[in-house]
Write a protein that holds these residues in place. Structure first.
Motif, PDB file in Angstrom:
ATOM      1  N   UNK A 168      28.603  23.331  78.937  1.00 49.41           N
ATOM      2  CA  UNK A 168      29.018  22.210  78.084  1.00 49.41           C
ATOM      3  C   UNK A 168      27.744  21.609  77.495  1.00 49.41           C
ATOM      4  N   UNK A 169      27.313  22.217  76.400  1.00 49.07           N
ATOM      5  CA  UNK A 169      26.004  21.890  75.851  1.00 49.07           C
ATOM      6  C   UNK A 169      25.875  20.411  75.515  1.00 49.07           C
ATOM      7  N   UNK A 170      26.956  19.827  75.021  1.00 52.72           N
ATOM      8  CA  UNK A 170      26.890  18.426  74.620  1.00 52.72           C
ATOM      9  C   UNK A 170      26.581  17.505  75.796  1.00 52.72           C
ATOM     10  N   UNK A 171      26.885  17.957  77.026  1.00 49.66           N
ATOM     11  CA  UNK A 171      26.626  17.145  78.213  1.00 49.66           C
ATOM     12  C   UNK A 171      25.370  17.582  78.962  1.00 49.66           C
ATOM     13  N   UNK A 172      24.801  18.713  78.575  1.00 54.65           N
ATOM     14  CA  UNK A 172      23.663  19.252  79.313  1.00 54.65           C
ATOM     15  C   UNK A 172      22.396  18.472  78.963  1.00 54.65           C
ATOM     16  N   UNK A 173      21.587  18.119  79.953  1.00 53.15           N
ATOM     17  CA  UNK A 173      20.385  17.326  79.653  1.00 53.15           C
ATOM     18  C   UNK A 173      19.384  18.094  78.803  1.00 53.15           C
ATOM     19  N   UNK A 174      18.728  17.386  77.912  1.00 52.58           N
ATOM     20  CA  UNK A 174      17.647  17.987  77.135  1.00 52.58           C
ATOM     21  C   UNK A 174      16.501  18.329  78.079  1.00 52.58           C
ATOM     22  N   UNK A 175      15.670  19.314  77.726  1.00 56.28           N
ATOM     23  CA  UNK A 175      14.556  19.689  78.612  1.00 56.28           C
ATOM     24  C   UNK A 175      13.685  18.488  78.974  1.00 56.28           C
ATOM     25  N   UNK A 176      13.402  18.369  80.254  1.00 56.03           N
ATOM     26  CA  UNK A 176      12.515  17.305  80.715  1.00 56.03           C
ATOM     27  C   UNK A 176      11.098  17.843  80.768  1.00 56.03           C
ATOM     28  N   UNK A 177      10.193  17.103  80.186  1.00 55.78           N
ATOM     29  CA  UNK A 177       8.809  17.547  80.127  1.00 55.78           C
ATOM     30  C   UNK A 177       7.906  16.438  80.636  1.00 55.78           C
TER      31      UNK A 177
END
Length: 544
Positions: free
Chosen positions: A217-226
């Motif tokens: 569920x891409x819309x709910x998946x967190x953006x990459x944390x850097x």
């Protein structure tokens, strides 16, 4: 090897950009060629002026002399690499990144110590020859351990790849966020692959097995944390694409269009700005400005964040000056738009869902505004004749202003929708290993398209004072002269372009040196002079 007590795996990640731009041959024999070519041209062609290099050009700012062409300090990280590194880090898997640029340049080194698997991204690979070069190095790194492929090229051409390279452990197709950690655990524990989604792999009896596809569920998946200071960040706001342009196989890799909400995008960008010092977001989606309602909601949220961004858009999104003002107020710095053609028949054949009139409206809105723009065009789409292409070339030569790109149609793979219409267009491919440069159809062939491409670029460079080819700029800081306007910087880029291309435009150095002197005079009007690079200040001078 992985730590037997802690079960920590160690993998090598081979990812990055492709070996070249497909039209780099246009720069052969000029100062825009590779380093060795540029140095040789500088010594021989400019011998009567004591030799010359583009690095000789400089200007004064704040009492200090700076190089005009300053290497980009804060390049936008490679999106695929950043995403994969975040997936591996979240899974507790140690990684060693090997930039594919070093592989193409012959400067890549084998990592010290043993690794458990090698991951190869094919996102910027477009032919079997280039893939072979990457795999040759991957096998050296792997030393008999599993090699796993992923990315667009492997996703589409997995059958051909596995037939030629049966030693590949498997190919991961589609979303990797859940499948990749599960795959690496299976490799570590020597387990079967059949329960892991999104894989294809060779079987002992010579078949190709495929596991079920699964999308996050891409819309709910967190953006990459850097971590750390990241002035520039790539961002992915959607997967898939709602359009089916005939020349693009991108939707095939992710068939279902999924996108994050405006609120989610704004939160992610604010997090990067606050936590990583990010000042520039490069939205890498094929068309960031859809759906329109999301874009309108996002433009309401962005002014309070105060971050600049660049994105790809469709021409028919741009409708009026109010919209342009909202984009500027929301931090939009540059839009890249695929016009592709100025001929309605060609646009219809492409299933572009945009008209030449809409392209022209977008151009009229952009050229008078403060937002930077890059418009790309194509020559040779199946069905296009040299006569039909004249609408595009005439527009570029006589009317266009700003940065432009001109591509030759490439038949990259059979997942491109146009391949289903090959009988309609008489489309044929000669070399299946390198189909981009060996095709023909009822309108023209690849050789004709390349000639038209080069002829048009020549004419635009020489005759159009306001259009600048965008092929070399991304390696340098923007703007070249930070104290001047975007329009003045375009004029400066035009001067640099003409100096660099003198060997092509004036093959006789005697004629070329007269033109060179005139161009240096034009540069001097912007405060640019030719000086010894040893006198240039080494301090950063950057606006990005």
């Amino acid at each position: 090897m992985h730590d037997r007590e802690t079960d920590i795996m160690r993998v090598a990640l081979l990812s990055g950009f492709g070996p070249t731009c497909k039209n780099d041959v246009y720069f052969d024999g000029t100062l825009f060629g590779d380093a060795a070519t540029a140095a040789a041209v500088g010594r021989s062609y400019f011998a009567d002026r004591g030799g010359f290099a583009l690095s000789d050009l400089s200007f004064v700012s704040g009492g200090l002399r700076h190089a005009l062409l300053r290497p980009l300090r804060d390049a936008v990280p490679h999106l695929t690499t950043m995403t994969l590194e975040a997936i591996l880090e979240a899974a507790g898997i140690q990684q060693i990144h090997i930039d594919t640029t070093d592989i193409w340049n012959g400067t890549a080194h084998l990592p010290a110590g043993q690794i458990d698997a090698v991951l190869v991204s094919t996102s910027y690979i477009w032919d079997m020859s280039t893939l072979g070069r990457a795999l040759n190095f991957a096998r050296q790194v792997a030393d008999g351990r599993p090699v796993v492929l992923g990315g667009q090229y492997a996703n589409i051409r997995f059958r051909q790849i596995l037939a030629r390279h049966p030693d590949i452990h498997c190919i991961l197709r589609g979303d990797a966020e859940q499948a990749l950690p599960a795959l690496l655990i299976a490799i570590r524990d020597h387990k079967d692959l059949h329960d892991i989604p999104n894989l294809v792999y060779p079987t002992a009896d010579g078949r190709v097995a495929a596991t079920p596809r699964h999308e996050i569920r891409f819309e709910d998946w967190p953006a990459p944390r850097i971590t750390g200071d990241r002035p520039a960040i790539p961002y992915e706001s959607m997967r898939g694409c709602p359009f089916t342009c005939g020349f693009c196989s991108f939707p095939f890799a992710s068939p279902h269009w999924r996108y994050r909400t405006a609120e989610r995008i704004a939160r992610d960008w604010a997090t990067y700005a606050e936590g990583n010092g990010t000042r520039l977001i490069n939205a890498m989606d094929s068309t960031f400005t859809v759906p329109p309602r999301r874009m309108e909601a996002l433009l309401d949220l962005l002014p309070s964040i105060g971050i600049s961004w660049e994105a790809y858009s469709r021409a028919n999104y741009l409708k009026d000056t109010r919209q342009m003002d909202r984009l500027a107020a929301g931090g939009c710095r540059t839009l890249s738009i695929g016009f592709e053609s100025m001929h309605d028949g060609v646009l219809a054949a492409m299933s572009k869902k945009v008209t030449a009139a809409q392209n022209r409206r977008a151009f009229d809105l952009l050229r008078g505004g403060e937002i930077g723009f890059r418009c790309s065009f194509m020559v040779g789409y199946p069905g296009e004749t040299p006569e039909a292409y004249r609408a595009t070339s005439d527009f570029l030569v006589s009317e266009y202003e700003g940065h432009f790109k001109l591509h030759v149609f490439g038949m990259t793979d059979e997942a491109m929708p146009v391949w289903a219409d090959r009988a309609r267009f008489g489309l044929e491919v000669g070399d299946e290993d390198d189909p981009d440069f060996d095709w023909r159809h009822d309108g023209m062939d690849a050789t004709t398209a390349t000639r038209l491409n080069h002829d048009t670029i020549d004419q635009v460079r020489r005759r159009n004072e306001h259009a600048v080819l965008h092929m070399w700029q991304d390696r340098y800081q923007r703007y070249l002269l930070p104290h001047l306007s975007r329009q003045d910087n375009l004029k400066v880029e035009k001067i640099v372009e003409r100096i660099a291309m003198l060997p092509r435009d004036h093959p006789d150095p005697a004629t070329g040196m007269a033109a060179f002197d005139r161009l240096l005079d034009a540069a001097a009007r912007f405060g640019i002079t030719r000086t010894d690079p040893a006198t240039h200040c080494g301090r950063d001078l950057i606006t990005d």
